[in-house]
Design an enzyme around this catalytic site. Structure first.
Site, PDB file in Angstrom:
ATOM      1  N   LYS A  61     -29.307 -60.963  -1.803  1.00  0.00           N
ATOM      2  CA  LYS A  61     -28.284 -59.711  -1.221  1.00  0.00           C
ATOM      3  C   LYS A  61     -27.868 -60.055   0.131  1.00  0.00           C
ATOM      4  O   LYS A  61     -28.680 -60.660   1.039  1.00  0.00           O
ATOM      5  CB  LYS A  61     -29.250 -58.516  -1.274  1.00  0.00           C
ATOM      6  CG  LYS A  61     -29.663 -57.865  -2.772  1.00  0.00           C
ATOM      7  CD  LYS A  61     -30.424 -56.891  -2.414  1.00  0.00           C
ATOM      8  CE  LYS A  61     -31.009 -56.125  -3.769  1.00  0.00           C
ATOM      9  NZ  LYS A  61     -29.973 -55.766  -4.638  1.00  0.00           N
ATOM     10  N   ARG A  93     -34.054 -55.238 -14.902  1.00  0.00           N
ATOM     11  CA  ARG A  93     -34.125 -55.213 -16.244  1.00  0.00           C
ATOM     12  C   ARG A  93     -34.925 -56.181 -17.049  1.00  0.00           C
ATOM     13  O   ARG A  93     -35.168 -56.153 -18.012  1.00  0.00           O
ATOM     14  CB  ARG A  93     -32.592 -55.430 -16.748  1.00  0.00           C
ATOM     15  CG  ARG A  93     -31.777 -56.575 -16.506  1.00  0.00           C
ATOM     16  CD  ARG A  93     -30.177 -56.471 -16.626  1.00  0.00           C
ATOM     17  NE  ARG A  93     -29.697 -55.689 -15.217  1.00  0.00           N
ATOM     18  CZ  ARG A  93     -28.378 -55.542 -15.119  1.00  0.00           C
ATOM     19  NH1 ARG A  93     -27.657 -56.062 -15.882  1.00  0.00           N
ATOM     20  NH2 ARG A  93     -27.943 -54.839 -14.188  1.00  0.00           N
TER      21      ARG A  93
HETATM   22  N1  BES Z   1     -32.346 -52.724  -6.922  1.00  0.00           N
HETATM   23  C1  BES Z   1     -31.334 -53.118  -7.418  1.00  0.00           C
HETATM   24  C2  BES Z   1     -30.268 -51.906  -7.374  1.00  0.00           C
HETATM   25  C3  BES Z   1     -30.046 -51.053  -6.118  1.00  0.00           C
HETATM   26  C4  BES Z   1     -29.075 -51.267  -5.373  1.00  0.00           C
HETATM   27  C5  BES Z   1     -30.953 -50.151  -5.766  1.00  0.00           C
HETATM   28  C6  BES Z   1     -28.919 -50.424  -4.180  1.00  0.00           C
HETATM   29  C7  BES Z   1     -30.569 -49.187  -4.804  1.00  0.00           C
HETATM   30  C8  BES Z   1     -29.556 -49.466  -3.885  1.00  0.00           C
HETATM   31  C9  BES Z   1     -31.118 -54.063  -8.624  1.00  0.00           C
HETATM   32  O1  BES Z   1     -32.247 -54.959  -8.690  1.00  0.00           O
HETATM   33  C10 BES Z   1     -29.828 -54.562  -8.336  1.00  0.00           C
HETATM   34  O2  BES Z   1     -29.827 -55.598  -7.575  1.00  0.00           O
HETATM   35  N2  BES Z   1     -28.848 -54.665  -9.179  1.00  0.00           N
HETATM   36  C11 BES Z   1     -27.646 -55.162  -9.209  1.00  0.00           C
HETATM   37  C12 BES Z   1     -27.410 -55.637 -10.640  1.00  0.00           C
HETATM   38  C13 BES Z   1     -26.086 -56.716 -10.539  1.00  0.00           C
HETATM   39  C14 BES Z   1     -26.541 -58.037 -10.091  1.00  0.00           C
HETATM   40  C15 BES Z   1     -25.735 -56.792 -12.162  1.00  0.00           C
HETATM   41  C16 BES Z   1     -26.740 -54.500  -8.431  1.00  0.00           C
HETATM   42  O3  BES Z   1     -26.563 -53.197  -8.753  1.00  0.00           O
HETATM   43  O4  BES Z   1     -25.726 -55.070  -7.786  1.00  0.00           O
HETATM   44 MN    MN Z   2     -31.848 -56.739  -7.736  1.00  0.00          MN
END
Ligand code: BES
Ligand code: MN
Ligand code: ZN
Length: 503
Positions: free
Chosen positions: A282, A356
């Protein structure tokens, strides 16, 4: 866990009802609610005349307008036993949320003034006494919450915490029940707000053990990496592969004496005590706040504690996948292929779609434990935040009756959900050239829906609902409901209502 020299937990707040007249109730702050435009009738008028008309003067002067969330503190004279009166505005539509908001705002104003005891004149609330009692307690307990464990300044200079909340002419059962649930919400917020270096997977496991120790209907099992290997939970293990704190598969069971027949409610929570994204790292700005990626776990754990405390006659199995998504030489890589416990293979296309993966094996585990109805809570996708913002969680599921039950439970608890689609054709977005599916789509649209569709592959047979709580789990800007910034404890109230509805 708690720093040396600090109490492990504050002693519980006393939440009670009394039939004392509001004029005679002794409290640091007595709360009276007024709608917009404000009129003073009944108890409110009596208090006003006992104060020599101070409240009506402030209304005439336009200082008290009854606006939702507006609180005016007035020092009481000799006509009223309470030390101060808080006039709390309900706004024009005085429904449950407005009462919660008014109570929360009053509790915050009271504790800012360092009050310890708070009383509510329930008769000033234009709702039936059951609902009024419930909303006032929820608002007050949630509103006075502060996360100050890591503040080192003198406690005297910080807002106080309430010792006692008394509902004058409140309904006793509704008050006590709401107290149990609201305190569970605040415990979930403590878990959420505690950062990863103070609460990892072992911290969640420790909390599960404490819940089991406190309730004789509850037992817990904490399984380690070896168990995950034996059960071939390759999806969960892929997230744990980077190392760092040991992963934990936490299972709690509530087995009451006379449970409803034929139902075992499965509560599954995403327990990522931190999510860096892994190799699909991230950016720095999106990484802060990822301590909240265990909010689903916090909700299911504390909901289970509340269900046990209320001794609801329903069997519950709660499953938490606790782990961190870190970066290291042993971490999963994009292009890896892993096999989940149900035998399906997954191509990793984005290591940041880790929730997931963990949930896939946890859902399977919940069914294997006998869950007939399953609901999972997860801060699963940023796309959910984009879609619905911070007031509604998305609910996904194919069983209309069960999804409606979840929606109703949310409304009763003041936690709003909005139905999202789970169309079968979404499967095309997770097609892989080399495995049964891939973990992330590259479509760049409908991300929350595709994530839900992925989970469906692992949710087994029988009613299932997925709640994507990424937008509601933590609050970074004022939502206009009197809740502090930080963890919201979202889901505890909904889950208790849901369990109740299945009894
Ligand atoms: N924990 C995150 C989702 C999230 C993002 C929660 C911002 C709270 C605030 C999750 O694990 C994630 O990173 N999801 C990705 C999925 C993508 C890579 C398909 C996302 O939402 O960017
Ligand atoms: Mn994530
Ligand atoms: Zn995550």
């Amino acid at each position: 866990m708690p720093e040396a020299g600090r109490p492990a937990a504050r002693l519980g707040m006393r939440i009670t009802t009394a039939n004392t007249s509001p004029l005679r109730a002794s409290a640091d702050v007595l709360v009276v609610t007024v709608a917009k435009p404000p009129t003073l009738e009944g108890v409110a008028a009596e208090i006003d005349s006992a104060l020599g008309g101070t409240i009506s003067d402030l209304i005439k002067a336009g200082e008290i307008r009854g606006a939702r969330g507006q609180v005016t503190l007035v020092h009481a004279g000799s006509g009223v036993r309470a030390r101060r009166i808080a006039v709390a505005g309900l706004g024009k539509a005085a429904e449950g949320d407005a009462v919660r908001h008014a109570a929360a705002a009053a509790a915050r104003a009271a504790t800012t003034a360092r009050a310890k005891t708070l009383a509510f004149a329930v008769d000033t609330v234009p709702l039936d006494r059951d609902l009024a009692s419930r909303c006032l307690v929820e608002g007050a307990v949630l509103g006075e919450y502060r996360f100050d464990r890591f503040r080192s300044g003198p406690a005297k200079e910080r807002p106080s915490r309430l010792d006692t909340v008394t509902l004058l002419n409140g309904k006793r059962r509704a008050t006590e029940r709401a107290g149990v649930v609201a305190e569970a919400v605040n415990r979930a917020r403590d878990l959420q707000n505690t950062p990863s270096n103070h609460l990892g997977p072992d911290g969640l496991a420790e909390r599960a053990r404490a819940i089991a120790a406190a309730h004789k209907t509850v037992t817990t099992t904490v399984n380690d990496r070896r168990f995950l290997e034996r059960k071939k939970m390759g999806a969960f293990l892929a997230v744990a592969a980077a190392g760092g704190p040991d992963p934990a598969l936490i299972t709690l069971r509530h087995r009451p004496a006379k449970p409803a027949k034929g139902v075992m409610l499965g509560l599954v929570g995403k327990g990522l005590t931190f999510d860096t994204g892994g190799y699909s790292l991230k950016p720095a700005r999106s990484m802060t706040g990822m301590k909240f990626d265990m909010s689903g776990a916090a909700a299911v754990l504390e909901a289970t504690a509340a269900i046990a405390e209320l001794d609801l006659p329903i069997e519950v199995v709660t499953v938490v996948g606790a782990v961190e998504n870190l970066v290291s030489a042993t971490g999963m890589r994009p292009d890896d292929i892993v096999t989940a416990a149900n035998g399906k293979t997954i191509e990793i296309t984005n290591t940041d779609a880790e929730g997931r993966l963990v949930l896939a094996d946890c859902l399977y585990h919940a069914r294997a434990q006998g869950a007939t109805h399953v609901v999972d809570l997860a801060t699963l996708t940023g796309a959910m935040i984009v879609a619905l913002g911070d007031m509604h969680a998305g609910v996904f599921g194919r069983d209309d009756a069960f999804v409606e039950r979840v929606e109703t439970a949310g409304e009763l608890g003041g936690e709003h959900v909005w139905r999202m689609p789970l169309h079968d054709t979404y499967k095309r977005f997770m097609r892989s050239d080399v495995a049964d599916m891939r973990n992330a789509s590259t479509a760049g649209k409908g991300g929350a829906c595709y994530a839900a569709r992925f989970l469906q592959e692992f949710a087994g047979d029988g009613p299932w609902a997925h709640l994507d709580i990424a937008g509601v789990a933590d609050i970074d800007t004022d939502r206009g409901d009197g809740l502090a910034k930080g963890g919201s404890g979202w889901g505890v109230r909904l889950l208790v209502e849901l369990a109740q509805s299945l009894c």
